[in-house]
Design an enzyme around this catalytic site. Structure first.
Site, short mmCIF file in Angstrom:
data_model
loop_
_atom_site.label_atom_id
_atom_site.label_comp_id
_atom_site.label_asym_id
_atom_site.label_seq_id
_atom_site.Cartn_x
_atom_site.Cartn_y
_atom_site.Cartn_z
N ASP A 14 -47.01 -56.68 -9.15
CA ASP A 14 -47.31 -56.56 -10.58
C ASP A 14 -46.60 -55.39 -11.25
O ASP A 14 -47.11 -54.79 -12.20
CB ASP A 14 -48.83 -56.43 -10.80
N LYS A 17 -41.89 -57.36 -12.75
CA LYS A 17 -40.68 -58.07 -12.33
C LYS A 17 -40.29 -59.17 -13.32
O LYS A 17 -39.13 -59.31 -13.69
CB LYS A 17 -40.89 -58.68 -10.93
N GLY A 41 -47.76 -63.84 -10.22
CA GLY A 41 -48.01 -64.07 -11.64
C GLY A 41 -47.06 -63.17 -12.38
O GLY A 41 -47.24 -61.95 -12.39
N HIS A 42 -45.98 -63.72 -12.91
CA HIS A 42 -44.94 -62.92 -13.56
C HIS A 42 -45.01 -63.15 -15.07
O HIS A 42 -44.81 -64.26 -15.54
CB HIS A 42 -43.56 -63.31 -13.01
N GLN A 221 -44.43 -60.41 -5.32
CA GLN A 221 -45.25 -59.37 -4.68
C GLN A 221 -44.48 -58.03 -4.71
O GLN A 221 -43.72 -57.82 -5.63
CB GLN A 221 -45.64 -59.77 -3.24
#
Ligand code: GDP
Ligand code: IMO
Ligand code: MG
Length: 422
Positions: A14, A17, A41-42, A221
Site C-alpha cells: 500500500d 504503487k 488493491g492499487h 504487496q
C-alpha cells in the site's frame, strides 16, 4: 539492449504503487503485473475519479498494452467483476489486456481453504486478505495447480480432481465445503476470461523488448511481505522483490533496467506480524486519520508508525533499487517533529540489520528527530515550492539509503506529483 523497468513496494504494501504506475505509464508501451493477485488493491485518482485495481495492471487507463504475467494468481470471478466495471466506464479492455497462459487460477475451494487455514492458526493467524492466495501458490509449488491455459484443454477433468482434493482437505480442517454458488459464478467467469487474449507472455514480453518497446513491471504487496525475505511467516506467498519480475514474466535478470522503489514518508502495515516502528498512541491514530489508512480491498485499519530506515535499507539492498519514490508526504504536514528509525536496539545491542525472528524479539527503534515543515504540501507542483524542512527530510532519507528520490507525491491525485531531475 532495451531494458524493462520494475516498480515495487519497499515496505509492507500500500505504498502507492498504483498511483505512480499510472503516472509513469505514458513513458511506457507495456505495463505488466508479475506476481500476487486480488490481494492487491492499487488506487488511482484522476479527473475526479477514484479506481481500485486488483488483478488488472495500473497502466490500463493510459497504456497501449497491459499484461497479467505468469507469476500472477487469478480469480476469474474477481477478474470479471473488475474488468466489467472498467468496461462500463468505457475502457476498451479486450484490446488492451492480455493474460498469461501460465498464470495460476484461484479456485473457489482455494478461498475456502484460505479461511479454514487461518481459522486453524487461531491467535497466530496471518491476517490474510482471504482471497485464496496462499493455497493457490501452495498448489503451484506442490505441482497441483491449474493454469489459465488449462481452461483451453480438458478442463473439467482437471478441475474435478483439484476440487475433490481440496474438499478432503477442507473436511480435515473442519472448513466450509459449500461451494455450489461460488462454483457457478466461477465457471461463468472462467468462460468470460477465455474471451481475452491468452498469450505465452514470456515470448511476447521478450519479443517486445527486442523490438525496442518500453516495459514497466508492476509489483504488488511490498518487499517486507516477500515469501523469502519478508517478515516470515507474516508474509504473502509470492516473491514481491525485483527478482520476482524475472520469475513472474520469464525475463532474464540482465533485461532489468531501473528498479523504482516506492515508500511512504512514514510506514503502515495491515494484518499480523512484526512492525518495529508501530505507534499505538495518538500520533499513530493521527497518521491513520489524515492518511486514510484503511485497506483498499478489505477496509481493515492499517497499523501506522514512523519511517523505518533499517527495513528500507534492507529492501533497497535486496532489490537493487536505483530510484526512490516517496509517497504521502502531505500526511505529515501538521507534525511538529518527524521521527526516522535509523537502527534497532535488541537485547541492549544496536543493530542496523532486520532480525531473523523479528516477531519473537523485542525491538526498540532508535530514532532521529527532524523538524516538521508545518506547511501544506498538497498544492506544490515543483521542487521550488517545497519548504526547506521537507527538503531536509528527503535529503536525510537519500543520505541514509544511498539512492536518489526521483518522485515526490503530495496527494492522491495523478497531478499531485513532483518529478525531480536526479
Ligand atoms: P498500492 O497498493 O501500493 O497501490 O497503494 P493503495 O492504493 O493500497 O494505498 C495508497 C493510498 O494512498 C490510496 O488511497 C491512494 O489514493 C493514496 N495516495 C497515494 N499517494 C498519495 C499521496 O501522496 N498523498 C495522499 N494523501 N494519499 C496518497
Ligand atoms: P498491495 O498490492 C498490503 C498482506 C495481508 C496479510 C499478508 C498475507 O495493495 O500493496 P495474503 O492474502 O497475501 O495471503 O495475505 O499480506 N497483504 C497486503 N498488505 N497491501 C497488499 O497489497 C497486500 N496483499 C497482501 O494483509 O498480512
Ligand atoms: Mg494496496
Amino acid at each position: 539492449m532495451v531494458k524493462a523497468d520494475v516498480l515495487l513496494g519497499l515496505q509492507w504494501g500500500d505504498e502507492g504503487k498504483g498511483k505512480i504506475v499510472d503516472v509513469l505509464t505514458p513513458r511506457y508501451d507495456v505495463v505488466a503485473r508479475f506476481q500476487g493477485g486480488p490481494n492487491a488493491g492499487h488506487t488511482l485518482e484522476f479527473d475526479g475519479r477514484k479506481v481500485v485495481l486488483r488483478s488488472i495492471p495500473s497502466g490500463v487507463f493510459q497504456s497501449g498494452m497491459n499484461v497479467i504475467g505468469s507469476g500472477v494468481v487469478l480469480d476469474p470471478v474477481l477478474f470479471m467483476q473488475e474488468a466489467r466495471e472498467l468496461e462500463a466506464t468505457g475502457v476498451d479492455l479486450h484490446n488492451h489486456l492480455c493474460v498469461s497462459r501460465k498464470a495460476h487460477l484461484i479456485l473457489p475451494t482455494h478461498r475456502k481453504l484460505d479461511a479454514a487455514l487461518e481459522a486453524a492458526k487461531g491467535a497466530g493467524k496471518i491476517g490474510t486478505t482471504g482471497k485464496g492466495i496462499g493455497p493457490t501458490y501452495t498448489d503451484k509449488i506442490s505441482r497441483n495447480g491449474l493454469r489459465v491455459g488449462d481452461l483451453e484443454v480438458d478442463f473439467e477433468k482437471k478441475y474435478a480432481a483439484a476440487k475433490a482434493r481440496h474438499i478432503k482437505m477442507l473436511e480435515g480442517l473442519g472448513g466450509d465445503t459449500d461451494i455450489a454458488e461460488l462454483e457457478k459464478q466461477w465457471l461463468e467467469a472462467a468462460a468470460y476470461l477465455r474471451g481475452f487474449r491468452i498469450i505465452d507472455s514470456e515470448y511476447e514480453i521478450n519479443a517486445m523488448l527486442d523490438e525496442g518497446k518500453r516495459v514497466l513491471c508492476e509489483g504488488a504487496q511490498g518487499t517486507m511481505l516477500d515469501v523469502d525475505f519478508g517478515s516470515y511467516p507474516f508474509v504473502t506467498s509470492s516473491n514481491t522483490m525485483a527478482a520476482g519480475a524475472c520469475t513472474g514474466l520469464g525475463m532474464a535478470p540482465n533485461r532489468i533496467g531501473d528498479v523504482y522503489g516506492i515508500f511512504k514518508a512514514y510506514c503502515t502495515r495491515v494484518g499480523s506480524g512484526p512492525f518495529p516502528t508501530e505507534l499505538f498512541d495518538e500520533t499513530g491514530k493521527r497518521m491513520r486519520d489524515v492518511g486514510h489508512e484503511y485497506g483498499a480491498v478489505t477496509g481493515r485499519e492499517r497499523r501506522c508508525g514512523w519511517i523505518d530506515l533499517v527495513a528500507l535499507r534492507y529492501a533497497v539492498m535486496i532489490n537493487g533499487v536505483t530510484k526512490l519514490i516517496m509517497m504521502k508526504s502531505d500526511v505529515l504536514d501538521d507534525f511538529k517533529t518527524i521521527k526516522a528509525c535509523t537502527a534497532y536496539k535488541i537485547d541492549g545491542k544496536i543493530t542496523r540489520r532486520f532480525p531473523f525472528e523479528a516477531d519473537a524479539v523485542e525491538i526498540e527503534p532508535v530514532f532521529e528527530e527532524l523538524p516538521g515543515w508545518e506547511t501544506s504540501l498538497g498544492s506544490a507542483r515543483s521542487e521550488e515550492e517545497l519548504p526547506e524542512n521537507f527538503r531536509r527530510y528527503v535529503a536525510f532519507i537519500e543520505d541514509a539509503l544511498g539512492v536518489p528520490v526521483v518522485i515526490l507525491s503530495v496527494g492522491p491525485d495523478r497531478t499531485q506529483t513532483i518529478i525531480r531531475n536526479r
